[in-house]
Design a protein around this motif. Structure first.
Motif, mmCIF file in Angstrom:
data_model
loop_
_atom_site.group_PDB
_atom_site.id
_atom_site.type_symbol
_atom_site.label_atom_id
_atom_site.label_comp_id
_atom_site.label_asym_id
_atom_site.label_seq_id
_atom_site.Cartn_x
_atom_site.Cartn_y
_atom_site.Cartn_z
ATOM 1 N N THR A 208 10.567 40.038 108.477
ATOM 2 C CA THR A 208 10.923 40.839 109.125
ATOM 3 C C THR A 208 10.062 40.788 110.797
ATOM 4 O O THR A 208 10.213 41.876 111.559
ATOM 5 C CB THR A 208 10.418 42.767 108.807
ATOM 6 O OG1 THR A 208 9.723 42.377 108.449
ATOM 7 C CG2 THR A 208 11.796 42.613 107.722
ATOM 8 N N PHE A 209 9.073 40.190 110.491
ATOM 9 C CA PHE A 209 8.260 40.111 111.757
ATOM 10 C C PHE A 209 8.100 39.134 112.737
ATOM 11 O O PHE A 209 7.499 39.458 113.536
ATOM 12 C CB PHE A 209 6.930 39.783 111.086
ATOM 13 C CG PHE A 209 6.396 38.998 110.317
ATOM 14 C CD1 PHE A 209 6.468 37.466 110.415
ATOM 15 C CD2 PHE A 209 6.333 39.518 108.666
ATOM 16 C CE1 PHE A 209 6.955 36.765 109.518
ATOM 17 C CE2 PHE A 209 6.256 38.872 107.391
ATOM 18 C CZ PHE A 209 6.681 37.200 107.780
ATOM 19 N N GLY A 210 10.121 39.026 112.858
ATOM 20 C CA GLY A 210 10.128 37.889 113.213
ATOM 21 C C GLY A 210 9.805 36.453 113.185
ATOM 22 O O GLY A 210 9.244 36.279 112.115
ATOM 23 N N THR A 211 9.905 35.486 113.630
ATOM 24 C CA THR A 211 10.140 33.827 113.475
ATOM 25 C C THR A 211 8.472 33.703 114.511
ATOM 26 O O THR A 211 7.985 33.992 114.974
ATOM 27 C CB THR A 211 11.148 33.521 114.096
ATOM 28 O OG1 THR A 211 12.146 33.371 113.891
ATOM 29 C CG2 THR A 211 10.589 31.375 113.702
ATOM 30 N N GLN A 212 7.559 32.865 113.360
ATOM 31 C CA GLN A 212 6.232 33.072 113.248
ATOM 32 C C GLN A 212 6.282 31.274 113.357
ATOM 33 O O GLN A 212 6.899 31.172 112.065
ATOM 34 C CB GLN A 212 5.686 33.599 112.812
ATOM 35 C CG GLN A 212 5.751 35.472 112.843
ATOM 36 C CD GLN A 212 5.204 35.578 114.270
ATOM 37 O OE1 GLN A 212 4.846 34.862 114.336
ATOM 38 N NE2 GLN A 212 6.145 36.457 114.465
ATOM 39 N N SER A 213 5.237 30.884 114.391
ATOM 40 C CA SER A 213 5.255 28.747 114.063
ATOM 41 C C SER A 213 3.357 29.521 114.222
ATOM 42 O O SER A 213 2.786 29.406 114.702
ATOM 43 C CB SER A 213 5.668 28.207 115.624
ATOM 44 O OG SER A 213 4.840 27.304 115.042
ATOM 45 N N ILE A 214 3.017 28.706 113.290
ATOM 46 C CA ILE A 214 1.728 28.343 112.555
ATOM 47 C C ILE A 214 1.095 27.465 112.471
ATOM 48 O O ILE A 214 1.525 26.501 111.709
ATOM 49 C CB ILE A 214 1.493 29.486 111.358
ATOM 50 C CG1 ILE A 214 2.072 31.311 111.491
ATOM 51 C CG2 ILE A 214 0.437 29.340 110.021
ATOM 52 C CD1 ILE A 214 2.722 31.118 109.959
ATOM 53 N N LYS A 215 -0.171 26.881 113.132
ATOM 54 C CA LYS A 215 -0.700 25.872 112.995
ATOM 55 C C LYS A 215 -2.359 26.446 113.348
ATOM 56 O O LYS A 215 -2.710 26.496 114.025
ATOM 57 C CB LYS A 215 -0.231 24.556 113.894
ATOM 58 C CG LYS A 215 -0.705 22.912 113.714
ATOM 59 C CD LYS A 215 0.197 21.944 114.626
ATOM 60 C CE LYS A 215 -0.084 20.926 114.617
ATOM 61 N NZ LYS A 215 0.355 19.929 114.933
ATOM 62 N N LEU A 216 -2.991 26.297 111.932
ATOM 63 C CA LEU A 216 -3.959 26.943 111.838
ATOM 64 C C LEU A 216 -5.159 25.771 111.770
ATOM 65 O O LEU A 216 -5.198 24.417 111.239
ATOM 66 C CB LEU A 216 -4.534 27.523 111.022
ATOM 67 C CG LEU A 216 -3.273 28.525 110.373
ATOM 68 C CD1 LEU A 216 -3.636 29.906 109.553
ATOM 69 C CD2 LEU A 216 -3.418 29.666 111.833
ATOM 70 N N PRO A 217 -6.119 25.685 111.453
ATOM 71 C CA PRO A 217 -7.949 24.745 111.633
ATOM 72 C C PRO A 217 -8.146 24.613 110.633
ATOM 73 O O PRO A 217 -7.521 25.576 109.707
ATOM 74 C CB PRO A 217 -8.678 26.243 112.529
ATOM 75 C CG PRO A 217 -8.778 26.813 113.173
ATOM 76 C CD PRO A 217 -6.788 27.140 112.602
ATOM 77 N N ALA A 218 -7.830 23.292 110.102
ATOM 78 C CA ALA A 218 -8.924 23.083 108.853
ATOM 79 C C ALA A 218 -9.834 23.923 107.843
ATOM 80 O O ALA A 218 -10.819 24.352 108.605
ATOM 81 C CB ALA A 218 -9.317 21.529 108.847
ATOM 82 N N GLY A 219 -8.935 24.501 107.127
ATOM 83 C CA GLY A 219 -10.072 25.096 105.853
ATOM 84 C C GLY A 219 -9.448 27.153 106.145
ATOM 85 O O GLY A 219 -10.302 27.663 105.331
ATOM 86 N N ASP A 220 -8.644 26.999 107.472
ATOM 87 C CA ASP A 220 -7.863 28.477 107.121
ATOM 88 C C ASP A 220 -6.545 28.621 106.762
ATOM 89 O O ASP A 220 -5.828 27.526 106.098
ATOM 90 C CB ASP A 220 -7.915 28.706 108.898
ATOM 91 C CG ASP A 220 -8.627 28.582 109.435
ATOM 92 O OD1 ASP A 220 -9.858 28.488 109.265
ATOM 93 O OD2 ASP A 220 -8.711 29.560 110.935
ATOM 94 N N LEU A 221 -6.106 30.027 105.912
ATOM 95 C CA LEU A 221 -5.277 30.148 105.064
ATOM 96 C C LEU A 221 -4.251 31.265 105.843
ATOM 97 O O LEU A 221 -4.931 32.056 106.682
ATOM 98 C CB LEU A 221 -5.989 30.307 104.264
ATOM 99 C CG LEU A 221 -4.644 30.948 102.466
ATOM 100 C CD1 LEU A 221 -4.794 30.689 101.374
ATOM 101 C CD2 LEU A 221 -4.443 32.280 103.183
#
Length: 227
Positions: free
Chosen positions: A138-151
């Motif tokens: 419902t929040f749309g389409t999200q593309s996620i690629k985070l720094p190492a150690g992040d969740l």
């Protein structure tokens, strides 16, 4: 609710996890896939009962227990023992799927309802190309690629995928949470209320309105929680 939780792992814990994963023996990732997701899953995974998975999983759980934002956002009742995956080479993608509603843990012997899914990134974005986690809800389409150690924490009911990795290796831990608050809207309301209370207390201290709002938070939690 989609929630980015930074620095779940300390630098030392992250380095140890990466060392364990670098020297581990990987298996076909479809071993934990359901009937639908198994058709679109193409990655590698650490065997759940391997020594490397157990040691790295303990480090992840320790980090989660020390993360106020994770605890506030997830309100965990049960956490599935962390699993670990690798995307690279020919085993490099995971197509659109929705996670199974229930998971049985071989380690704990418990069934866990998957209210929330979590991906803890263990490789930095500049170490690989592609590999974005795409979450549609419902929040749309999200593309996620985070720094190492992040969740990243997101509803398990969301359609999601991992884009193909075209260079390097994407390493991550993934797991599921059964929350004390089953409903996502209620969980989001409690998170926003708690964050507002913390901001008020930081600015003005424990004023009478701050105490009253804290009471509202705990009374709502008491009303809705399945502990």
């Amino acid at each position: 609710m989609l929630l980015h939780v930074p620095q779940v792992l300390t630098a030392e814990a992250l380095e140890r996890c990466r060392t364990l994963l670098t020297t581990a023996e990987w298996a076909d990732g479809r071993v934990t896939a359901g009937s639908q997701s198994g058709q679109v899953k193409n990655n590698r995974q650490l065997p759940e009962n391997s020594a490397a998975a157990r040691e790295a999983g303990a480090l992840v759980l320790d980090g989660l227990n020390k993360s106020p934002m994770f605890l506030t956002g997830a309100l965990p009742k049960k956490i599935y023992p962390p699993l670990f995956n690798r995307y690279d080479g020919d085993a490099n993608a995971f197509g659109n799927h929705i996670d199974n509603a229930m998971r049985h843990s071989a380690q704990s012997g418990q069934w866990i309802r998957t209210d929330l899914s979590a991906t803890l990134f263990l490789a930095n974005p500049d170490e690989y190309d592609g590999g974005e986690l795409i979450v549609e809800d419902t929040f749309g389409t999200q593309s996620i690629k985070l720094p190492a150690g992040d969740l990243i924490l997101y509803p398990s009911s969301s359609v999601h995928r991992v884009e193909a990795v075209t260079r390097g290796a994407r390493l991550a831990s993934f797991f599921w949470i059964e929350s004390m608050i089953r409903d996502d809207a209620q969980r989001r309301l409690l998170f926003n209320l708690d964050m507002s209370i913390l901001a008020i207390r930081e600015k003005d201290g424990d004023t009478a309105p701050a105490v009253q709002l804290t009471g509202c938070y705990h009374n709502l939690l008491r009303m809705w929680a399945d502990a």
